[in-house]
Each structure stands twice: as C-alpha cells, then as structure tokens.
Design a protein around this motif. Structure first.
Motif, PDB file in Angstrom:
ATOM      1  N   ALA A 190      45.816  42.726  44.965  1.00  0.00           N
ATOM      2  CA  ALA A 190      45.847  41.969  43.706  1.00  0.00           C
ATOM      3  C   ALA A 190      47.263  41.973  43.124  1.00  0.00           C
ATOM      4  N   GLN A 191      47.903  43.131  43.160  1.00  0.00           N
ATOM      5  CA  GLN A 191      49.284  43.197  42.646  1.00  0.00           C
ATOM      6  C   GLN A 191      50.198  42.267  43.437  1.00  0.00           C
ATOM      7  N   ALA A 192      50.011  42.258  44.759  1.00  0.00           N
ATOM      8  CA  ALA A 192      50.848  41.379  45.600  1.00  0.00           C
ATOM      9  C   ALA A 192      50.572  39.914  45.271  1.00  0.00           C
ATOM     10  N   LEU A 193      49.332  39.574  45.030  1.00  0.00           N
ATOM     11  CA  LEU A 193      49.002  38.179  44.687  1.00  0.00           C
ATOM     12  C   LEU A 193      49.660  37.785  43.363  1.00  0.00           C
ATOM     13  N   VAL A 194      49.633  38.691  42.399  1.00  0.00           N
ATOM     14  CA  VAL A 194      50.233  38.392  41.091  1.00  0.00           C
ATOM     15  C   VAL A 194      51.754  38.250  41.238  1.00  0.00           C
ATOM     16  N   GLU A 195      52.354  39.152  42.008  1.00  0.00           N
ATOM     17  CA  GLU A 195      53.809  39.034  42.244  1.00  0.00           C
ATOM     18  C   GLU A 195      54.138  37.711  42.925  1.00  0.00           C
ATOM     19  N   ALA A 196      53.199  37.200  43.720  1.00  0.00           N
ATOM     20  CA  ALA A 196      53.434  35.953  44.458  1.00  0.00           C
ATOM     21  C   ALA A 196      52.982  34.725  43.676  1.00  0.00           C
ATOM     22  N   GLY A 197      52.647  34.897  42.392  1.00  0.00           N
ATOM     23  CA  GLY A 197      52.395  33.714  41.558  1.00  0.00           C
ATOM     24  C   GLY A 197      50.994  33.538  41.032  1.00  0.00           C
ATOM     25  N   ALA A 198      50.041  34.388  41.423  1.00  0.00           N
ATOM     26  CA  ALA A 198      48.671  34.202  40.940  1.00  0.00           C
ATOM     27  C   ALA A 198      48.547  34.693  39.499  1.00  0.00           C
ATOM     28  N   ARG A 199      47.803  33.947  38.674  1.00  0.00           N
ATOM     29  CA  ARG A 199      47.509  34.387  37.307  1.00  0.00           C
ATOM     30  C   ARG A 199      46.019  34.707  37.151  1.00  0.00           C
ATOM     31  N   GLU A 200      45.246  34.126  38.059  1.00  0.00           N
ATOM     32  CA  GLU A 200      43.795  34.334  38.038  1.00  0.00           C
ATOM     33  C   GLU A 200      43.378  34.779  39.432  1.00  0.00           C
ATOM     34  N   ILE A 201      42.491  35.748  39.510  1.00  0.00           N
ATOM     35  CA  ILE A 201      41.968  36.166  40.812  1.00  0.00           C
ATOM     36  C   ILE A 201      40.450  36.095  40.777  1.00  0.00           C
ATOM     37  N   THR A 202      39.901  35.424  41.784  1.00  0.00           N
ATOM     38  CA  THR A 202      38.445  35.403  41.948  1.00  0.00           C
ATOM     39  C   THR A 202      38.090  36.355  43.076  1.00  0.00           C
ATOM     40  N   LEU A 203      37.344  37.376  42.741  1.00  0.00           N
ATOM     41  CA  LEU A 203      36.907  38.360  43.730  1.00  0.00           C
ATOM     42  C   LEU A 203      35.753  37.749  44.516  1.00  0.00           C
ATOM     43  N   LEU A 204      35.863  37.797  45.832  1.00  0.00           N
ATOM     44  CA  LEU A 204      34.871  37.126  46.663  1.00  0.00           C
ATOM     45  C   LEU A 204      34.058  38.108  47.491  1.00  0.00           C
ATOM     46  N   GLY A 205      32.828  37.730  47.714  1.00  0.00           N
ATOM     47  CA  GLY A 205      31.967  38.442  48.645  1.00  0.00           C
ATOM     48  C   GLY A 205      30.653  37.715  48.741  1.00  0.00           C
TER      49      GLY A 205
END
Ligand code: 5AD
Ligand code: SF4
Length: 449
Positions: A190-205
């Motif tokens: 998640a931290q890597a995604l935010v550093e790469a530009g994500a502001r929203e994360i949808t947790l999937l399963g």
C-alpha cells in the motif's frame, strides 16, 4: 545473453483483461513483471510481441471467447505474437486449450503468473510452457515492487480464493482455497502504491472480509484491523474493499464503517437471491432475514452507506414466486447500485446437474425486470445525493473541454468542469444534478487546490 553493438528495440507486450477487478490487479502485476524484464507496453495487441489474455471463467462461453480471441491475433502477413493464456479459463481448461490451440505458447494459472518471464524464456528457446500449479509459496513474494505511475484509484489483492462453494460458482476450483496475504506485505505494498501515485486503494479478494492475519505486534486481526492500519498510511485518502460474503461481516468491520474516516461509505455485499429456498440450494449459508438484519447493523454504524449487491436470476428451480422474492429484497434494501446476471451453467459445479434448469427466455425476462428495479433505486439514490457537499477523486478526463470525471465517496461517477485541475486531485464539490448513472458536480469556490 550476448551484448549487441546496437541494442535491438525492446520487446513489447499487451495484457488484455477480462472479468473481475482481481484480474485487473493480476494484469497490472503481469505488466509490471514484464516491464521489469525490460519490455514495454503496446496499446494495440496487433503490434505487440507478446499478448497475454487474462481470462475469466465465471459465466457463459468464456472458453469459446478465448479461442476466438486467439484466432484474431493472427495477422494479415500470417505472423502472430507470442500468445499467453492466463487467468481462470487457463486454470480450468488449460490442458484442453493447449491441445486445441497449437498457437498458444504459454498457459499460466492465476497462482503461477510470477513465473511468466521464465516461461517466455522457454518459449524463446522453442518450447511451450504450461503452469497450472497452485504453489503453497505465494506468488506475491516473487513479484517486483509496485511500479511508478499508478492510477489514483488502485487495487490491492489482499485475499484470494474461496472456501464457500456456492453451488453455481467455479471460483473455489479456479482460484483455490481461501488465503490471506500477510499484514506487513500488504502495508508495504500500500505504501508503494501511494508513493507511485495512488490516493485510493480498493482491497480485493473473492472473500475479502474473510481476510485475517497478525498485525505488527503479533495480534490476530481481521480486515478491520488491516483497514485501521492502512488508514495511518500518509497520503492515502480513501480505502474500499470488495467482494464480501455476508457470513464474514464481523462486528469489528461493521464498527470500522462508523469509525474510520478514510473507509468509504460503500459496501458490496452480494445476496444473489431473495428466496430462502433458492439461497439454500445455492449453499449460500445465509437467509434473506439474516442478510437484512446484517444490513440494518451496517446502516446503524454508517447511516449514509451506499449498498451494492450481486444477483443471479434463473438458478435451477427458480419459480416466479422465488423471483418475486428477489424483487422484494431489492425494494427492501434500496441498493445504490447492483449487478445482476443470468444463471450460467458451469461445468463441474453442483448446480450444473440440478433438475429444472430455467429456459433462457424466462431468464431474459426476469433479468429485465430485475434490472429495471435496480436502475430505479440507483437513480433514486443519485437523486437523493443532489445538494450534498462532498469530495470527488478525479480519475480521468471527460469528453468536454476542461471536464474531469471522478468518484464520490459512495462510488457514484461524477463529472465536473474543473480547468486547471488534474487527475489524482481530490476536490471539494457540491453535487448539483443526478442522472441514472452519474452526477454533475460543481467545484466549491473555497478550493485551495
Ligand atoms: N452464473 C451466473 N452468475 C454467476 N456468478 C457467479 N457464478 C455465476 C454463474 N454460474 C455471479 C455471482 C457472483 C458474481 C461475481 O458473479 O453473482 O457474486
Ligand atoms: Fe463463488 Fe460463492 Fe465463493 Fe463468491 S462466495 S466466490 S459466489 S463460491
């Protein structure tokens, strides 16, 4: 590999995704994996060196679609790209695909795609590569760190597989048993995604709310614990999760909806049918009553929550009265949105051999009635949002000059004329108009963006 005097043009790849958001996630990871090998993306499969068909097996004619896609990859000059079939059709029918389609070079299941570069290496050496393993050691550890340039709204698979065995569904067979990815690995991703530009994360399963693990202090936590930890990630503005099973909706997760500001007021909680008799035949292990009582508790925790669901019409034995019970539950819940499907007979599932399969024309008629009801409630939900001051996360450009499209907290699409703003901006707006599928928003003047 030898060193050439002039380096050849990098090889190109194209990943074509079908089906669910988990495939979108897997497709992104495969793309990043190939990128880490020095390959570059091609937007058009017609010119790519390698085409990955990331397939879906959940409903009708999936395999036929794959064969016709494979056929279409043949080019006018008789050449073709390296073809890899990935995803759930590969898992379910990989051996058959390899036999019937000699032009397929790679067949790789959803749990083995971290081996894709190796497999392409085998293809370069003139071999075919087939890997349908469901290895115990997770593929995730073998994947490269998340690449830069992520979408503002990113996916993060936290859980895979399903132990529920609904009688119509192939997922337990194609994706395997329920597994949860480790807490620390997910926080880091998640931290890597935010550093790469994500502001929203949808947790999937497939059963995301069955996720469980141990937090950094070794305590057992459920999805709510993971969500609370993710809420502490700087720069992450919004958290969502999908898809949930009613039986895994814990008190802690319900409470989190009232307590964690970054957790968006949206819950996708499929019920599938409004008839207890059909739910039993589906092996859903909940009743309409237990489902409705659960939603009452969710609404008590978060009164404005937008509810979403999945429905199947025409499950074997579904009578007109059973179907009307489904219409009743739609009216009782007043979904903000929902997906509805005609029952599709999946080979190998218990429902495929049940008596009293429903005629297609009956399913068509029921689906139309159900969709009309769902659309009516969706429109009502949108109309009730008019006048709300809220925020939207801008995700893409619209058709008109200066128009941008984003999502409200309730996952509605909203468009706004906002010259000078950029994709990834979170903006304060008022919702001013509602259509059946989207809303119009106006930028609030107090903006400091
Ligand atoms: N036929 C129709 N719909 C199905 N789904 C899963 N399996 C089938 C099937 N055999 C639907 C369910 C599930 C969604 C992802 O797809 O509604 O929640
Ligand atoms: Fe399929 Fe049921 Fe598992 Fe959902 S809970 S993936 S519908 S078996």
């Amino acid at each position: 590999m030898g060193v050439a005097m002039t380096s050849p043009a990098p090889k190109t790849y194209h990943v074509k995704n079908f089906g669910c958001q988990m495939n979108v996630y897997d497709g992104d990871r495969m793309a990043e994996l190939l990128g880490a090998e020095g390959m570059v993306p091609a937007t058009d499969p017609a010119v790519a060196d390698v085409v990955v068909l990331n397939t879906c097996h959940i409903r009708e004619k999936a395999a036929e679609k794959v064969y016709s896609d494979i056929g279409r990859l043949k080019r006018d000059d008789g050449s073709r790209p390296v073809i890899a079939v990935a995803g759930c059709v590969a898992q379910a029918e990989g051996a058959e695909i390899a036999r019937r389609a000699p032009t397929v070079d790679v067949v790789v299941g959803p749990q083995a795609y971290h081996r894709l570069p190796e497999m392409l290496g085998a293809v370069a050496a003139g071999k075919r590569a087939i890997d349908l393993d469901m290895p115990l050691d997770s593929k995730f550890g073998a994947l490269p760190k998340r690449a830069g340039g992520q979408r503002p709204s990113a996916f993060l698979t936290v859980q895979e597989g399903c132990d529920k065995f609904c009688t119509y569904c192939v997922v337990p067979y194609t994706r395997g048993a329920e597994i949860s990815r480790p807490f620390a690995e997910l926080i880091a991703e998640a931290q890597a995604l935010v550093e790469a530009g994500a502001r929203e994360i949808t947790l999937l399963g497939q059963n995301v709310n069955a996720w469980n693990g141990e937090d950094e202090r070794g305590r057992s936590v459920g999805l709510d614990g993971l969500i609370r930890a993710l809420a502490a990630v700087d720069g992450l503005a919004r958290i969502r999760y999908t898809t949930s099973h009613p039986n895994d909706m814990t008190d802690g997760l319900i409470a989190a909806h009232g307590e964690v500001a970054k957790l968006m007021p949206f819950l996708h909680l499929p019920v599938q049918s409004g008839s207890d008799r059909i739910l039993k035949a589906m092996n859903r292990s909940h009743t309409t009553d237990s489902y409705l009582r659960l939603l009452e508790r969710v609404r008590a925790a978060r009164p404005d929550i937008a509810l979403s669901g999945d429905f199947i019409v025409g499950f074997p034995g579904e009578s007109e009265a059973d179907f009307e019970a489904t219409l009743n539950i739609v009216d009782a819940v007043r979904y903000a949105q929902a997906y509805s499907f005609k029952y599709s007979r999946r080979p190998g599932t218990p429902a495929a051999t049940m008596d009293d399969q429903i005629a297609d024309a009956v399913m068509d008629e029921r689906l139309q009635r159900l969709q009309a009801a769902i659309n009516r409630h969706q429109h009502d939900f949108n109309l009730a949002s008019v006048g709300r001051r809220t925020q939207i996360l801008l995700e893409r450009h619209g058709k008109r000059d200066g128009q941008l499209l984003g999502k409200t907290p309730w996952l509605q699409s909203a468009h706004v004329i906002a010259p000078g703003l950029a994709i990834g901006d979170m903006i304060d707006v008022t919702l001013t108009e509602a259509g059946p599928n989207s809303l119009t928003a106006e930028l609030l003047q107090t903006q400091d963006a």
